[in-house]
Design an enzyme around this catalytic site. Structure first.
Site, short mmCIF file in Angstrom:
data_model
loop_
_atom_site.label_atom_id
_atom_site.label_comp_id
_atom_site.label_asym_id
_atom_site.label_seq_id
_atom_site.Cartn_x
_atom_site.Cartn_y
_atom_site.Cartn_z
CE LYS A 99 -3.61 -2.17 2.78
NZ LYS A 99 -4.16 -2.24 4.15
CE LYS A 179 27.97 14.37 3.23
NZ LYS A 179 26.83 13.91 2.41
CE LYS A 181 28.73 12.17 7.77
NZ LYS A 181 27.70 12.31 6.73
CD GLU A 236 24.43 15.87 3.61
OE1 GLU A 236 25.22 16.29 2.73
OE2 GLU A 236 24.34 14.66 3.90
CD GLU A 262 21.83 11.24 4.47
OE1 GLU A 262 22.51 12.26 4.22
OE2 GLU A 262 22.14 10.42 5.34
CG HIS A 319 23.12 9.27 1.50
ND1 HIS A 319 22.76 7.97 1.73
CD2 HIS A 319 23.94 9.63 2.50
CE1 HIS A 319 23.34 7.56 2.85
NE2 HIS A 319 24.05 8.55 3.34
MG MG Z 1 23.72 13.38 5.37
#
Ligand code: MG
Length: 385
Positions: A99, A179, A181, A236, A262, A319
């Site tokens: 569904k 990139k 964190k 991000e 993402e 990603h």
């Molecule tokens: Mg990310």
């Protein structure tokens, strides 16, 4: 044309190249889909895995989605000529009876199997996946694809020194943009991490930061105010993926590019993001993961939804950070590909020995996705039997 066997296993993956650093118990699913097509005396086998960042989906694969593929009648998974698998028809067979809504991580189980079906179909055609897919969609294939390196997870000890080493290593490998964190250790430490990484990459314009959905409303605005003067490449995963009011408040206050999507997995959610997320198609970045979004058929629907809402294909930087997304970016003419050259071994990165030059890679030429060009990953898939 049938799938005669599907093997599946859950495997651990780490955010770090160094296996001694604990990585929170993250796992992914690996699958092998064995076809009844024989090449060079052996059945053609497609390999897939659940991309990176969501856990393994063995139960859903074993109990729900693999049995539907195995039960499909002769010809139900074949293309019109009857000479190859049609992954779009196979996807419809997998989704029979499902569904709308309630995506949970059902979408990751489907995407894992979908990857193996594309690998098998491209192998049967004798083409690298990007060429097989581009031909199917009537699109041109570029000579090379722009890349950036994902990584920069916080280290439990010697964080800044190890981050600096990692960024230098990426630059030495040929990456121009990367990139890291942020959002876990407080804004002051984040700013020190950004300064260290940006210095190794030749400036903050080559550096994106990923807050991993860490901020609530006030913290998101505080971070946006601190980051705005830095001129980062993008900011991000600012807040909870469904917190559209905070996302909108941040884009109103932050002039640079913001990246989102993402952790949204369907075309319906993509349309909500386009309508209510405050994002700006002239600069912002769309991160939808082709594997996590029910595989390529789901991802193509998301591209249709976003382009209908005024977004250019160049805004998509999916990603993932692995070979499959490299093929997808090339075949669909998207902005560029994330690569995880040092994280998530053996899944992250492109082919062993693949050369990155000035932030671009040429495309793999083995039939299928080309996991066979990666010794550690190929060994893992072969252990499925
Ligand atoms: Mg990310």
């Amino acid at each position: 044309m049938r799938i005669v066997d599907i093997r599946e296993r859950s495997v651990a993956i780490s955010r770090y190249a160094d296996p001694a650093i604990p990585s929170g118990g993250l796992t992914t699913s690996i699958v092998a889909a064995v076809t009844d097509v024989v090449r060079d005396g052996r059945p053609v086998v497609g390999y897939g895995f659940g991309s990176i960042g969501r856990f393994a989906q063995g139960g859903l694969i074993r109990e729900r989605f693999a049995p539907r593929l195995l039960a499909a009648a002769d010809g139900a998974l074949a293309d019109t000529a009857g000479t190859n698998l049609d992954p779009l028809r196979a996807w419809a067979a997998m989704m029979a009876g499902e569904k709308p809504g309630g995506h949970g991580e059902r979408c990751v189980a489907v995407g894992t199997l979908d990857m193996a079906l594309w690998d098998a179909a491209a192998k049967i055609a004798g083409l690298p996946l990007h060429r097989f897919l581009a031909d199917r969609l009537g699109r041109p294939v570029p000579e090379r694809v722009p890349l950036y390196a994902g990584g920069g997870y916080p280290y439990p000890a010697d964080d800044l020194a190890r981050l600096r080493d990692e960024m230098r290593q990426l630059a030495d490998l040929g990456y121009r943009r990367a990139k890291i964190k942020i959002g876990a250790a407080g804004l002051a430490q984040d700013l020190r991490r950004i300064e260290a990484a940006a210095a190794a990459l030749g400036g903050a314009g080559n550096l994106a930061v990923d807050a991993m959905n860490a901020y609530n409303g006030p913290a998101a605005l505080e971070a946006a105010a601190a980051l705005a003067p830095l001129g980062l490449w993008w900011f991000e995963d600012v807040c909870d993926p469904h917190d559209f009011p905070t996302q909108t408040a941040v884009t109103a206050a932050y002039p640079g590019p913001v990246a989102a999507g993402e952790a949204l997995f369907s075309a319906a959610e993509a349309r909500l993001l386009a309508r209510h997320g405050g994002l700006r198609p002239d600069r912002d970045i769309l991160l939808f993961d082709p594997v996590h979004c029910y595989g390529l058929p789901g991802y193509l629907r998301i591209i249709d939804a976003m382009t209908a809402a005024g977004w250019p294909r160049q805004a998509f930087w999916p990603h993932g950070g692995h070979l499959f997304t490299l093929h997808v970016v090339a075949a669909l003419g998207l902005g560029g590909a994330e690569v995880n050259p040092l994280c998530f071994p053996p899944f992250g990165g492109i082919g062993d020995g693949a050369i990155v030059t000035d932030g671009f890679a040429s495309l793999p030429q083995l039939p299928g996705i080309g996991f066979e060009s990666r010794a550690g990953l190929h060994r893992l898939f072969r252990e499925l039997g």
